[in-house]
Scaffold this motif. Structure first.
Motif, PDB file in Angstrom:
ATOM      1  N   UNK A   9       0.831  -1.204   0.000  1.00  0.00           N
ATOM      2  CA  UNK A   9       0.000   0.000   0.000  1.00  0.00           C
ATOM      3  C   UNK A   9       0.866   1.255   0.000  1.00  0.00           C
ATOM      4  N   UNK A  10       0.520   2.219  -0.827  1.00  0.00           N
ATOM      5  CA  UNK A  10       1.271   3.465  -0.904  1.00  0.00           C
ATOM      6  C   UNK A  10       0.311   4.646  -1.077  1.00  0.00           C
ATOM      7  N   UNK A  11       0.813   5.818  -0.774  1.00  0.00           N
ATOM      8  CA  UNK A  11       0.028   7.026  -0.950  1.00  0.00           C
ATOM      9  C   UNK A  11       0.194   7.607  -2.330  1.00  0.00           C
ATOM     10  N   UNK A  12       0.312   6.757  -3.338  1.00  0.00           N
ATOM     11  CA  UNK A  12       0.469   7.206  -4.716  1.00  0.00           C
ATOM     12  C   UNK A  12      -0.127   6.156  -5.642  1.00  0.00           C
ATOM     13  N   UNK A  13      -0.275   6.520  -6.908  1.00  0.00           N
ATOM     14  CA  UNK A  13      -0.821   5.619  -7.924  1.00  0.00           C
ATOM     15  C   UNK A  13       0.281   5.333  -8.930  1.00  0.00           C
ATOM     16  N   UNK A  14       0.551   4.060  -9.170  1.00  0.00           N
ATOM     17  CA  UNK A  14       1.572   3.653 -10.133  1.00  0.00           C
ATOM     18  C   UNK A  14       0.897   3.286 -11.448  1.00  0.00           C
ATOM     19  N   UNK A  78      -8.220  -1.164  -7.644  1.00  0.00           N
ATOM     20  CA  UNK A  78      -7.375  -1.301  -8.829  1.00  0.00           C
ATOM     21  C   UNK A  78      -5.956  -0.854  -8.511  1.00  0.00           C
ATOM     22  N   UNK A  79      -4.980  -1.664  -8.893  1.00  0.00           N
ATOM     23  CA  UNK A  79      -3.579  -1.316  -8.682  1.00  0.00           C
ATOM     24  C   UNK A  79      -2.747  -1.662  -9.895  1.00  0.00           C
ATOM     25  N   UNK A  80      -1.437  -1.528  -9.742  1.00  0.00           N
ATOM     26  CA  UNK A  80      -0.495  -1.823 -10.821  1.00  0.00           C
ATOM     27  C   UNK A  80       0.712  -2.531 -10.218  1.00  0.00           C
ATOM     28  N   UNK A  81       1.206  -3.543 -10.907  1.00  0.00           N
ATOM     29  CA  UNK A  81       2.377  -4.231 -10.373  1.00  0.00           C
ATOM     30  C   UNK A  81       3.632  -3.392 -10.583  1.00  0.00           C
ATOM     31  N   UNK A  82       4.563  -3.539  -9.669  1.00  0.00           N
ATOM     32  CA  UNK A  82       5.878  -2.911  -9.758  1.00  0.00           C
ATOM     33  C   UNK A  82       6.904  -4.022  -9.946  1.00  0.00           C
ATOM     34  N   UNK A  83       7.618  -3.984 -11.040  1.00  0.00           N
ATOM     35  CA  UNK A  83       8.646  -4.989 -11.307  1.00  0.00           C
ATOM     36  C   UNK A  83       9.972  -4.510 -10.749  1.00  0.00           C
ATOM     37  N   UNK A  84      10.582  -5.352  -9.943  1.00  0.00           N
ATOM     38  CA  UNK A  84      11.850  -5.010  -9.307  1.00  0.00           C
ATOM     39  C   UNK A  84      12.965  -4.998 -10.348  1.00  0.00           C
ATOM     40  N   UNK A  85      13.626  -3.847 -10.474  1.00  0.00           N
ATOM     41  CA  UNK A  85      14.694  -3.713 -11.467  1.00  0.00           C
ATOM     42  C   UNK A  85      16.072  -3.554 -10.820  1.00  0.00           C
ATOM     43  N   UNK A  86      16.120  -2.931  -9.654  1.00  0.00           N
ATOM     44  CA  UNK A  86      17.419  -2.685  -9.009  1.00  0.00           C
ATOM     45  C   UNK A  86      17.239  -2.710  -7.508  1.00  0.00           C
ATOM     46  N   UNK A 188      -8.783   7.182 -10.700  1.00  0.00           N
ATOM     47  CA  UNK A 188      -9.850   7.022 -11.695  1.00  0.00           C
ATOM     48  C   UNK A 188      -9.270   6.769 -13.083  1.00  0.00           C
ATOM     49  N   UNK A 189      -8.169   7.434 -13.406  1.00  0.00           N
ATOM     50  CA  UNK A 189      -7.527   7.222 -14.709  1.00  0.00           C
ATOM     51  C   UNK A 189      -6.938   5.813 -14.809  1.00  0.00           C
ATOM     52  N   UNK A 190      -6.329   5.341 -13.732  1.00  0.00           N
ATOM     53  CA  UNK A 190      -5.783   3.982 -13.740  1.00  0.00           C
ATOM     54  C   UNK A 190      -6.889   2.960 -13.974  1.00  0.00           C
ATOM     55  N   UNK A 191      -8.053   3.230 -13.414  1.00  0.00           N
ATOM     56  CA  UNK A 191      -9.160   2.276 -13.482  1.00  0.00           C
ATOM     57  C   UNK A 191      -9.967   2.367 -14.780  1.00  0.00           C
ATOM     58  N   UNK A 192      -9.671   3.334 -15.645  1.00  0.00           N
ATOM     59  CA  UNK A 192     -10.429   3.450 -16.895  1.00  0.00           C
ATOM     60  C   UNK A 192     -10.354   2.141 -17.691  1.00  0.00           C
ATOM     61  N   UNK A 193     -11.455   1.813 -18.371  1.00  0.00           N
ATOM     62  CA  UNK A 193     -11.547   0.524 -19.053  1.00  0.00           C
ATOM     63  C   UNK A 193     -10.595   0.396 -20.230  1.00  0.00           C
ATOM     64  N   UNK A 194     -10.297   1.508 -20.892  1.00  0.00           N
ATOM     65  CA  UNK A 194      -9.434   1.417 -22.065  1.00  0.00           C
ATOM     66  C   UNK A 194      -8.708   2.738 -22.297  1.00  0.00           C
TER      67      UNK A 194
END
Length: 233
Positions: A9-14, A78-86, A188-194
């Motif tokens: 959980x974070x106070x931002x949208x990825x 609705x969320x977004x995965x974060x891929x570990x790069x470094x 709301x933008x992250x959750x938009x259908x398309x």
């Protein structure tokens, strides 16, 4: 049941494709980093970033390793995965990590047992363009207004606008992540259908912001502080 995913959980949208650096100091999330780095080669090292609806991401007591994950926060669906790069391990046991947004998901079930951090069953959300013709039509309009917006809020806008993407989906994610919008609008933008729907919403928001900025001729706080809310983790 969907795929089980660690949740942060974070106070931002990825958004997909956007970079998210994090400083990891809580033991439960240090355990998450250790888990991810222990995965075999070839396995994608990712966790879910979900914006907090109510509550706090850092709790007074995190509990000992292996204890049930705290649940005093309410998360968006609705969320977004974060891929570990470094990963940089610090002498005090903390970590500095760099992640990149990868794919959107919807939480279908949240679990607080079994790991010190939250996990969730998730449903992956595809990113359709909607009407390709509409997305292709909206993208240049959004790009033009976004350039006007950057001219009003950045002194180095010329350097930035030369590098802006034209591909509709990539542009929609970049605008959503970098414009000075309220977290509820980003969510709301992250959750938009398309993509087409997201671009249409962004065009409306950007026109509003440009009109406001032209009236006040001032930005109350530096843009980076608005675009990327500070996170202690």
């Amino acid at each position: 049941m969907g795929q089980r995913l660690p949740v942060f959980p974070l106070g931002t949208v990825l958004f997909p494709g956007l970079v998210l650096p994090l400083h990891i100091f809580e033991e439960r999330y240090r355990a998450l980093v250790r888990h991810l780095t222990s995965l075999p080669d070839g396995v994608t090292r990712e966790f879910g970033v979900v914006a907090i609806r109510r509550g706090w991401e850092v709790l007074p007591t995190a509990g000992p390793p292996g204890a049930p994950a705290p649940t005093s926060v309410s998360l968006h669906e609705i969320g977004c995965t974060a891929q570990l790069r470094q990963v940089t391990e610090l002498p005090n046991g903390r970590y500095d990590i760099v992640t990149v947004g990868r794919r959107r998901f919807r939480i279908t079930d949240l679990a607080t047992e079994g790991t010190p951090y939250l996990t969730a069953s998730v449903q992956w959300l595809p990113e359709p363009t909607g009407s390709e013709e509409l997305a292709d039509l909206l993208a240049p309009q959004v790009l033009a207004v976004f350039r006007q917006y950057l001219d009003l809020v950045r002194t180095d806008s010329a350097e930035i606008t030369e590098q802006l993407p034209e591909q509709p989906t990539v542009l929609s994610h970049l605008v959503a992540a970098t414009a000075a919008l309220h977290i509820s609008e980003r969510q709301a933008l992250l959750a938009e259908l398309d993509t087409a729907r997201r671009l249409r919403a962004e065009l409306r928001m950007l026109n509003r912001e440009v009109a406001l900025l032209r009236r006040v001729r001032a930005v109350p706080v530096p843009l980076p502080e608005l675009a990327v809310p500070a996170s202690p983790n």
